[in-house]
Design a protein around this motif. Structure first.
Motif, PDB file in Angstrom:
ATOM      1  N   ARG A 145      21.151  26.576  27.490  1.00 29.17           N
ATOM      2  CA  ARG A 145      19.965  25.751  27.730  1.00 29.17           C
ATOM      3  C   ARG A 145      18.854  26.077  26.713  1.00 29.17           C
ATOM      4  N   ASP A 146      18.590  27.378  26.516  1.00 24.14           N
ATOM      5  CA  ASP A 146      17.560  27.783  25.546  1.00 24.14           C
ATOM      6  C   ASP A 146      17.946  27.348  24.136  1.00 24.14           C
ATOM      7  N   LEU A 147      19.209  27.502  23.806  1.00 24.19           N
ATOM      8  CA  LEU A 147      19.649  27.117  22.459  1.00 24.19           C
ATOM      9  C   LEU A 147      19.574  25.599  22.291  1.00 24.19           C
ATOM     10  N   GLY A 148      19.839  24.861  23.357  1.00 26.18           N
ATOM     11  CA  GLY A 148      19.720  23.406  23.311  1.00 26.18           C
ATOM     12  C   GLY A 148      18.270  22.980  23.111  1.00 26.18           C
ATOM     13  N   ASP A 149      17.332  23.666  23.816  1.00 28.05           N
ATOM     14  CA  ASP A 149      15.906  23.364  23.638  1.00 28.05           C
ATOM     15  C   ASP A 149      15.475  23.634  22.198  1.00 28.05           C
ATOM     16  N   LEU A 150      15.971  24.733  21.663  1.00 31.65           N
ATOM     17  CA  LEU A 150      15.632  25.079  20.278  1.00 31.65           C
ATOM     18  C   LEU A 150      16.201  24.035  19.320  1.00 31.65           C
ATOM     19  N   ALA A 151      17.418  23.578  19.588  1.00 29.09           N
ATOM     20  CA  ALA A 151      18.023  22.536  18.747  1.00 29.09           C
ATOM     21  C   ALA A 151      17.152  21.275  18.778  1.00 29.09           C
ATOM     22  N   ASP A 152      16.591  20.951  19.949  1.00 28.34           N
ATOM     23  CA  ASP A 152      15.700  19.784  20.050  1.00 28.34           C
ATOM     24  C   ASP A 152      14.459  19.963  19.186  1.00 28.34           C
ATOM     25  N   ARG A 153      13.894  21.187  19.196  1.00 31.59           N
ATOM     26  CA  ARG A 153      12.688  21.441  18.379  1.00 31.59           C
ATOM     27  C   ARG A 153      13.008  21.352  16.890  1.00 31.59           C
ATOM     28  N   ILE A 154      14.169  21.864  16.508  1.00 29.78           N
ATOM     29  CA  ILE A 154      14.567  21.808  15.094  1.00 29.78           C
ATOM     30  C   ILE A 154      14.773  20.348  14.683  1.00 29.78           C
ATOM     31  N   ARG A 155      15.455  19.577  15.533  1.00 31.76           N
ATOM     32  CA  ARG A 155      15.690  18.156  15.246  1.00 31.76           C
ATOM     33  C   ARG A 155      14.366  17.414  15.082  1.00 31.76           C
ATOM     34  N   ALA A 156      13.394  17.700  15.987  1.00 31.69           N
ATOM     35  CA  ALA A 156      12.087  17.037  15.926  1.00 31.69           C
ATOM     36  C   ALA A 156      11.353  17.414  14.642  1.00 31.69           C
TER      37      ALA A 156
END
Ligand code: ZN
Length: 166
Positions: A145-156
Motif C-alpha cells: 500500500r505504501d509503495l503504491g502511494d509512492l508510485a502515485d506521487r512519482i507518477r503525478a
C-alpha cells in the motif's frame, strides 16, 4: 546549465586527472569520454562521464541528456565485445566525486561483481514469470500500500511539465 568545469574537480581535469584515478581514456566525443580502469578486479571496468561538469544524474540536461542513450549503447556494446563479457552492468552512485560518472562493469559468470542491489543476507525466490525476487532478511519488503502511494506521487510528479533550467 551546470558550469563547464569546476576547478577542484578531478573529473573536470580530463586526461590530466586520469593518472590520479588509475585509468586511461579509451574513447571520447565532443561531449563524453570513456576511461578504463588500470586497477580493478573486473577486466574492462570503465567510466562514462560528460566532459561538462554535471554533478549528478538528477542534474542531467542539455545535449548530454539527448545523447546519453546513443553513447551508452555504443560504449557498452564495445566493452562487451572487447572483453567477451556476457553482460555489462551499469551503476550510478553519486556519493563520491560529484561529477556524473556511470560505472560500466563487464560481467561474466563467477566474477568479482556483486549482482545484488540490497544489503544483508538475501534469499532468492523464483517467480512464476521466470524473474527472481531477491529479499533481504535484514530489510524486508515495505508494504504494498505504501509503495503504491509512492508510485502515485512519482507518477503525478513526472506527469508535470519538466523544469527548464537556464
Ligand atoms: Zn567536474
Amino acid at each position: 546549465m551546470a558550469p563547464r568545469t569546476q576547478r577542484d574537480c578531478v573529473i573536470c581535469r580530463g586526461r590530466e586527472g586520469d593518472g590520479d584515478l588509475h585509468r586511461v581514456e579509451v574513447w571520447e566525443d565532443p561531449l563524453w569520454r570513456l576511461t578504463t580502469s588500470l586497477e580493478s578486479e573486473v577486466p574492462g571496468f570503465s567510466y562514462l562521464e560528460p566532459k561538462r561538469h554535471i554533478p549528478h544524474i538528477t542534474d542531467l540536461d542539455g545535449r548530454e541528456a539527448t545523447t546519453l542513450g546513443t553513447v551508452l549503447g555504443r560504449v557498452a556494446g564495445g566493452l562487451r565485445e572487447a572483453t567477451k563479457a556476457d553482460l555489462v552492468y551499469l551503476y550510478v552512485f553519486g556519493g563520491g566525486i560529484p561529477h556524473l560518472h556511470i560505472h560500466l562493469a563487464p560481467h561474466r559468470e563467477g566474477d568479482a561483481l556483486n549482482a545484488q542491489m540490497i544489503r544483508g543476507v538475501v534469499v532468492e525466490e523464483k517467480l512464476p514469470s521466470g524473474a527472481t525476487r531477491i529479499v533481504s532478511k535484514e530489510f524486508p519488503p515495505l508494504g504494498e500500500r505504501d509503495l503504491g502511494d509512492l508510485a502515485d506521487r512519482i507518477r503525478a510528479r513526472l506527469s508535470r511539465k519538466p523544469r527548464v533550467r537556464r
